[in-house]
Design a protein around this motif. Structure first.
Motif, PDB file in Angstrom:
ATOM      1  N   ARG A 135     -19.875 -16.721-125.697  1.00  0.00           N
ATOM      2  CA  ARG A 135     -20.372 -16.500-124.340  1.00  0.00           C
ATOM      3  C   ARG A 135     -19.647 -17.349-123.305  1.00  0.00           C
TER       4      ARG A 135
ATOM      5  N   SER B 185     -20.069 -20.433-122.580  1.00  0.00           N
ATOM      6  CA  SER B 185     -21.087 -21.139-121.794  1.00  0.00           C
ATOM      7  C   SER B 185     -20.920 -22.649-121.815  1.00  0.00           C
TER       8      SER B 185
ATOM      9  N   SER C 122     -23.406 -25.666-125.006  1.00  0.00           N
ATOM     10  CA  SER C 122     -23.746 -24.648-125.997  1.00  0.00           C
ATOM     11  C   SER C 122     -23.004 -24.892-127.304  1.00  0.00           C
TER      12      SER C 122
ATOM     13  N   ARG D 197     -25.277 -31.682-111.938  1.00  0.00           N
ATOM     14  CA  ARG D 197     -26.270 -31.014-112.789  1.00  0.00           C
ATOM     15  C   ARG D 197     -27.524 -31.874-112.922  1.00  0.00           C
TER      16      ARG D 197
ATOM     17  N   GLY E 182     -32.281 -23.513-115.824  1.00  0.00           N
ATOM     18  CA  GLY E 182     -31.384 -22.475-116.318  1.00  0.00           C
ATOM     19  C   GLY E 182     -30.105 -22.362-115.522  1.00  0.00           C
TER      20      GLY E 182
ATOM     21  N   SER F 299     -26.508 -21.859-114.476  1.00  0.00           N
ATOM     22  CA  SER F 299     -25.342 -21.231-115.087  1.00  0.00           C
ATOM     23  C   SER F 299     -24.095 -22.014-114.704  1.00  0.00           C
ATOM     24  N   ASP F 300     -23.031 -21.818-115.483  1.00  0.00           N
ATOM     25  CA  ASP F 300     -21.759 -22.468-115.169  1.00  0.00           C
ATOM     26  C   ASP F 300     -21.249 -22.023-113.802  1.00  0.00           C
ATOM     27  N   LYS F 301     -21.445 -20.738-113.489  1.00  0.00           N
ATOM     28  CA  LYS F 301     -20.996 -20.236-112.192  1.00  0.00           C
ATOM     29  C   LYS F 301     -21.725 -20.927-111.047  1.00  0.00           C
ATOM     30  N   GLN F 302     -23.042 -21.075-111.161  1.00  0.00           N
ATOM     31  CA  GLN F 302     -23.805 -21.741-110.108  1.00  0.00           C
ATOM     32  C   GLN F 302     -23.338 -23.182-109.930  1.00  0.00           C
TER      33      GLN F 302
ATOM     34  N   SER G 157     -30.875 -21.392-109.719  1.00  0.00           N
ATOM     35  CA  SER G 157     -32.097 -20.968-110.407  1.00  0.00           C
ATOM     36  C   SER G 157     -33.154 -22.062-110.378  1.00  0.00           C
TER      37      SER G 157
END
Length: 337
Positions: free
Chosen positions: A153, A155, A159, A278, A288, A290-293, A313
């Motif tokens: 994925r 991620s 992960s 983060r 939650g 995401s890497d993009k966020q 999120s």
């Protein structure tokens, strides 16, 4: 939310059995003994499904831990699930658990059945654990599958680092134990584990990894792939812990009340800067991520062009958690629709 909680206590059943001194169950016991010694040695709860992994874990925990509470979650997704749960609870007490509680949950549909069942299960276990750590029976095979999922994925290292032996309140003593060992332990114990049909349903990605991908990798790479992936996860966790500690120090330097000072982050390596951001976002209520966020938030520091805020999120229904840059500071604020 769990509904009725049928329970059994040791007084309701015969005296606990003496475990055989055979290689597989002794291996599981050693793993539980080591985990318990590293984490206080006190009473625990065990998440028991009735499958081979959790049965072996429950039996070993009774032998190695002073007091064991068995928690059996009935998801109600299959016909006869209540009978399976009741049988698992009875077996737990026969092993010597001080108590066994069946938690019947309502599984929703958000995010798919697998994810919804996981959320319902962990919520019920968290509510019923009575302040104890909850041991879950994830094995080395589960760890290998988790690492492969993370790789596929894209991620990121969290992960690929897989699961931890301790992630409060969840304990995973069997991350170094193969699934074949827990199955053999059940044979040594003389118990027949429940075979969940979902574990052979190719509609689930994990099932295909388990039955198709990992055996193929073993064939191509000459075996021991699960062990290699487990070692990789452990190495990445060690490296990640160092970076997380450095990121926490950086965040402390950059704090300005609830905001962070951009100038304290700009010249730092991107990997360290994103870890600090983060941590800050989690404190501000993000969930939650995401890497993009995270990369878009990082662009407010490392690639600033006057762009607008970034929604992440974690906001309650009817709102957005938005990160924006103003006057050299990053702020995370709720914007209500």
């Amino acid at each position: 939310m769990d509904r009725a909680r049928p329970r059994l206590s040791r007084s309701d059943q015969a005296q606990p059995v003496l475990l055989p001194e055979e290689p597989a169950i002794l291996g599981v016991r050693h793993a539980v003994r080591s985990w318990s010694a590293d984490h206080g040695g006190g009473p625990v709860a065990v998440a028991l499904s009735g499958g081979a992994d959790s049965l072996a874990l429950t039996a070993a925990a009774v032998a190695e831990v002073p007091d064991v509470l068995a928690l059996v979650v009935d998801h109600g997704l299959q016909q006869g699930s209540a009978a399976v749960a009741a049988a698992a609870a009875a077996q737990a007490v026969a092993f010597g658990c001080s108590d066994a509680v069946v938690l019947t949950v309502d599984v929703g549909h958000c995010g798919g059945m697998e994810a919804a069942a996981r959320r319902a299960r962990y919520d019920a276990l968290g509510d019923a654990r009575a302040g104890r750590p909850v041991l879950v029976a994830h094995t080395l095979d589960d760890q290998a599958e988790t690492v492969l999922l993370g790789l596929g994925r894209g991620s990121g290292p969290r992960s690929i680092a897989g699961m931890q032996a301790w992630d409060d309140p969840w304990g995973r003593p069997l991350l170094g134990v193969r699934r074949s060992v827990t199955r053999q332990a059940c044979r040594e114990l003389g118990v027949v584990p429940f075979e969940d049909p979902h574990n052979t349903d190719a509609a689930f990605t994990r099932v295909r990894l388990r039955h198709e991908v990992l055996p193929l990798l073993d064939d191509v790479l000459g075996g021991a792939v699960a062990e290699a992936l487990g070692r990789t996860a452990a190495q990445i966790r060690e490296d990640a812990q160092v970076l997380d500690d450095l990121a926490a120090e950086l965040l402390d330097l950059a704090r300005d009340g609830d905001a962070v000072l951009v100038t304290m982050l700009t010249e730092r390596p991107a990997a360290l800067r994103r870890r600090a951001l983060r941590l800050w976002l989690l404190e501000r209520g993000a969930k939650g991520l995401s890497d993009k966020q995270l990369r878009l938030v990082d662009d407010l520091v490392g690639a600033w062009r006057g762009q607008g805020g970034v929604a992440v999120s974690g906001a309650p229904t009817g709102a957005r958690l938005v990160v924006g840059r103003r006057h050299g500071r990053l702020n995370a604020e709720l914007e209500w629709n």
